[in-house]
Enzyme design. Structure first.
Site, PDB file in Angstrom:
ATOM      1  N   LYS A  48     -72.879  25.763  18.804  1.00 44.64           N
ATOM      2  CA  LYS A  48     -72.042  26.838  19.360  1.00 44.64           C
ATOM      3  C   LYS A  48     -72.925  28.049  19.669  1.00 44.64           C
ATOM      4  CE  LYS A  48     -69.022  29.632  17.258  1.00 44.64           C
ATOM      5  NZ  LYS A  48     -69.128  30.988  17.845  1.00 44.64           N
ATOM      6  N   ASP A  49     -73.833  28.351  18.740  1.00 47.12           N
ATOM      7  CA  ASP A  49     -74.820  29.414  18.973  1.00 47.12           C
ATOM      8  C   ASP A  49     -76.036  28.778  19.642  1.00 47.12           C
ATOM      9  OD1 ASP A  49     -73.495  31.684  17.528  1.00 47.12           O
ATOM     10  OD2 ASP A  49     -73.600  30.239  15.906  1.00 47.12           O
ATOM     11  N   LEU A 101     -67.005  30.197   5.334  1.00 45.13           N
ATOM     12  CA  LEU A 101     -67.283  28.886   5.913  1.00 45.13           C
ATOM     13  C   LEU A 101     -66.048  28.231   6.526  1.00 45.13           C
ATOM     14  CD1 LEU A 101     -69.481  27.622   2.944  1.00 45.13           C
ATOM     15  CD2 LEU A 101     -70.243  28.702   5.069  1.00 45.13           C
ATOM     16  N   GLY A 128     -76.043  25.281  14.409  1.00 44.05           N
ATOM     17  CA  GLY A 128     -74.925  24.803  15.233  1.00 44.05           C
ATOM     18  C   GLY A 128     -75.179  25.021  16.717  1.00 44.05           C
ATOM     19  N   MET A 145     -73.709  32.790   7.180  1.00 45.87           N
ATOM     20  CA  MET A 145     -73.280  34.126   6.768  1.00 45.87           C
ATOM     21  C   MET A 145     -71.975  34.015   5.982  1.00 45.87           C
ATOM     22  SD  MET A 145     -74.556  36.748   9.658  1.00 45.87           S
ATOM     23  CE  MET A 145     -73.187  36.619  10.783  1.00 45.87           C
ATOM     24  N   GLN A 169     -78.957  41.817  12.141  1.00 46.32           N
ATOM     25  CA  GLN A 169     -78.553  41.163  13.394  1.00 46.32           C
ATOM     26  C   GLN A 169     -77.274  41.745  13.986  1.00 46.32           C
ATOM     27  OE1 GLN A 169     -78.230  37.224  11.314  1.00 46.32           O
ATOM     28  NE2 GLN A 169     -76.582  36.861  12.761  1.00 46.32           N
ATOM     29  N   HIS A 197     -69.346  24.941   9.950  1.00 43.84           N
ATOM     30  CA  HIS A 197     -70.425  24.999   8.946  1.00 43.84           C
ATOM     31  C   HIS A 197     -70.491  23.687   8.161  1.00 43.84           C
ATOM     32  CE1 HIS A 197     -69.332  29.440   9.066  1.00 43.84           C
ATOM     33  NE2 HIS A 197     -70.615  29.479   9.309  1.00 43.84           N
TER      34      HIS A 197
HETATM   35  O1  PAF Z   1     -75.652  31.601  12.761  1.00 41.20           O
HETATM   36  C1  PAF Z   1     -75.553  32.378  11.788  1.00 41.20           C
HETATM   37  O2  PAF Z   1     -74.594  32.330  11.006  1.00 41.20           O
HETATM   38  C2  PAF Z   1     -76.626  33.418  11.552  1.00 41.20           C
HETATM   39  O3  PAF Z   1     -77.098  33.931  12.754  1.00 41.20           O
HETATM   40  C3  PAF Z   1     -77.793  32.913  10.673  1.00 41.20           C
HETATM   41  C4  PAF Z   1     -78.541  31.781  11.348  1.00 41.20           C
HETATM   42  C5  PAF Z   1     -77.252  32.468   9.330  1.00 41.20           C
HETATM   43  C6  PAF Z   1     -78.792  34.057  10.439  1.00 41.20           C
HETATM   44  O4  PAF Z   1     -78.210  35.128   9.779  1.00 41.20           O
END
Ligand code: PAF
Length: 278
Positions: free
Chosen positions: A149-150, A33, A147, A30, A61, A37
């Site tokens: 982290k998520d 950066l 990542g 998104m 989202q 990232h």
């Molecule tokens: O992790 C993120 O930055 C977002 O959830 C993603 C995977 C780019 C989807 O919008």
């Protein structure tokens, strides 16, 4: 490095690489950066011949009261960083390009998206899986990098890829931290000086949990209580702290090697997430 805003144009260019059987790697972002990232991009760069990065702040989202409009954006800085990493193609679509008028289709990964972050953000993962599936369909990568982290997001994406038979290898990259341990996140910029200082308790408490487990404490309840106590002492408002199986995200009765300890905590208005694997 080429930048595309239009689906039809990026498809046309990628078709040429596909005809020559090039390995296409993809990192969705998104934007705004940071080193987290960049580490995913470096990993993807090593594994692919053509590297595509998307920058798209995905409105579906974000919940109605969340930070979609104020989410940080800095395209020129991002493009400079991506060029330095040797990225070949950047996809930077508009909201209209991704969700044109009349858009109605969403993809949902059940159960996995209703626990942890899914409790306080009930529509979040549906937005994530929808946009990621759309990006996968547009780019048709051979591999994609997410990542850790998520962590929940990565588990959900892997499930979707398996369930929908997508021919894409999903790789994950480690959490990158600031020198004081705070996990890198585009949202860290929202923290004021005091909140930023207090937020260091997140990684400290996760490390304490791991050490406590290593010293022989197998009880998730005690560990969770300990983490919550530490966070509250630092004025964090807890969304959740869980100890779950890292594959199905279900709570565990006993801690074991591979258990995921994950948390979401507010400092001021900023919600941060972090996790550790035992
Ligand atoms: O992790 C993120 O930055 C977002 O959830 C993603 C995977 C780019 C989807 O919008």
């Amino acid at each position: 490095m080429r930048v595309f805003k239009r689906i039809s144009q990026i498809r046309k260019t990628l078709q040429r690489y596909k005809k020559r059987s090039r390995i296409i790697g993809f990192v969705p972002t998104m934007g705004y950066l940071h080193k987290g990232h960049l580490s995913l991009i470096k990993l993807a760069r090593k594994k692919s011949q053509v590297l595509v990065v998307s920058i798209f702040v995905n409105p579906t989202q974000f919940g109605p009261k969340e930070d979609y409009h104020r989410y940080p954006r800095d395209l020129n800085r991002d493009l400079k960083l991506l060029k330095e990493e040797g990225v070949d193609i950047v996809f930077y679509p508009s909201v209209k390009e991704m969700y044109p008028e009349g858009y109605k289709t969403y993809v949902e990964v059940r159960e996995l998206s209703q626990v942890m972050c899914g409790i306080s953000r009930p529509t979040h993962f549906c937005g994530v899986t929808t946009v990621v599936l759309k990006l996968f369909n547009i780019i048709e990568p051979d591999l994609a990098v997410f990542g850790r982290k998520d962590f929940q997001q990565a588990v959900i994406i892997k499930r979707m890829v398996k369930d929908l038979n997508l021919p894409i290898r999903i790789l994950t990259g480690p959490i990158i931290r600031e020198p004081d341990g705070l996990a890198m996140s585009s949202r860290n910029i929202y923290l004021n000086k005091i909140e930023r200082q207090r937020a260091t308790i997140l990684f400290k408490s996760l490390k304490w949990a791991k050490e406590s487990y290593k010293r022989g404490n197998p009880d998730p309840k005690k560990i969770i209580r300990g983490i919550k106590q530490k966070i509250k002492q630092h004025r964090g408002r807890i969304d959740y702290v869980v100890a779950v199986d890292k594959n199905n995200l279900q709570p565990v009765n006993f801690l074991r090697k591979g258990t995921l300890i994950a948390l979401a905590v507010y400092f001021g208005k900023t919600r941060l997430i972090d996790n550790i694997i035992l």
